[in-house]
Design an enzyme around this catalytic site. Structure first.
Site, mmCIF file in Angstrom:
data_model
loop_
_atom_site.group_PDB
_atom_site.id
_atom_site.type_symbol
_atom_site.label_atom_id
_atom_site.label_comp_id
_atom_site.label_asym_id
_atom_site.label_seq_id
_atom_site.Cartn_x
_atom_site.Cartn_y
_atom_site.Cartn_z
ATOM 1 N N ASP A 29 0.836 -1.203 0.000
ATOM 2 C CA ASP A 29 0.000 0.000 0.000
ATOM 3 C C ASP A 29 0.871 1.254 0.000
ATOM 4 O OD1 ASP A 29 -2.190 -1.657 0.139
ATOM 5 O OD2 ASP A 29 -2.289 -1.562 2.339
HETATM 6 N N1 URA Z 1 -1.332 -6.120 3.622
HETATM 7 C C1 URA Z 1 -1.831 -4.879 3.694
HETATM 8 O O1 URA Z 1 -2.882 -4.657 4.266
HETATM 9 N N2 URA Z 1 -1.151 -3.879 3.109
HETATM 10 C C2 URA Z 1 0.045 -4.061 2.492
HETATM 11 O O2 URA Z 1 0.639 -3.100 1.996
HETATM 12 C C3 URA Z 1 0.550 -5.363 2.429
HETATM 13 C C4 URA Z 1 -0.164 -6.377 3.003
#
Ligand code: URA
Length: 230
Positions: free
Chosen positions: A102
């Site tokens: 993310d």
């Molecule tokens: N899980 C998440 O919620 N976000 C990420 O960036 C990676 C795994």
């Protein structure tokens, strides 16, 4: 792409250092030493030689990035910075991130041109381990350890057993063997927690040890072969 950029990208030093190599006539393009730093070359077609050694065009490229916050895991975007903006100009290659972190997640991100390997690493069949450190908004209950092991229904399926190690009241290590969209955040959310900070400390055997946020390095031959054999 410019000759100095090409050489720098291929490990011949900074732009300043490769300029010096060129000035000292140690670099030839298709047999000619009459070359300048700003000459444009086609890395796929031109034969570049430094000190009698041909600079081989690599078939595939593999980088490990310590992703900082604020960058999206995409190859291009009209409005937001992407993880590719953190690498030198490799625009002549088709690099892409292996999976997604993310925008606000930091840590290990593999970036490659090798579609076959990426496909394998992301396939639920191969169960590549991913380890995250998550900071949440409420004190962590011990019972979560069992809950994470049991899995939850996500996108209509039961998730694979996940590991949870409680580090302190608000911080835990999460060990996943699959990579569903927002999996860590959605799993905590399922149990009433909000993830405030998320960092990936490991992708299989790869860690960001030695890399500051925003820094990257090329994978070694050994690491590449190991990934291919996972
Ligand atoms: N899980 C998440 O919620 N976000 C990420 O960036 C990676 C795994």
């Amino acid at each position: 792409m410019r000759l100095d950029k090409f050489l720098s990208n291929n490990g011949f030093g900074s732009r300043k250092e490769v300029k010096l190599l060129i000035k000292k006539k140690r670099v030839s393009i298709n047999g000619s030493f009459n070359v300048k730093s700003d000459d444009y070359i086609n890395p796929l077609e031109d034969k570049i030689i430094v000190d009698n050694i041909e600079v081989n065009y690599q078939k595939d490229y593999y980088f490990l990035l310590n992703k900082p916050k604020g960058y999206i895991s995409a190859t291009e975007d009209n409005f937001q910075k992407t993880v590719l903006d953190l690498l030198p100009d490799y625009s002549y290659l088709n690099l892409f991130p292996v999976g997604r972190l993310d925008k606000d997640t930091t840590g290990v991100l593999l970036i490659t041109t090798d579609g076959q390997l990426a496909h394998r690493l992301l396939s639920p069949k191969y169960h590549v381990e991913k380890i995250y450190i998550a900071t949440v908004d409420k004190p962590l209950k011990k019972s979560l350890i069992e809950e994470f092991k049991k899995g939850i229904i996500m996108d209509g399926d039961l998730t694979l057993p996940a590991g949870l190690e409680i580090i302190d009241e608000f911080t835990a290590r999460v060990i996943l063997h699959q990579g569903k969209y927002h999996q860590v955040k959605r799993t905590f959310e399922h149990f009433g927690y909000k993830v405030l900070v998320l960092h990936r400390e490991k992708f299989s055997f790869l860690t960001i040890n030695g890399l500051k946020e925003g820094e990257f390095r090329s994978l070694s031959e050994e690491e590449i072969n190991k990934l291919k054999k996972l």
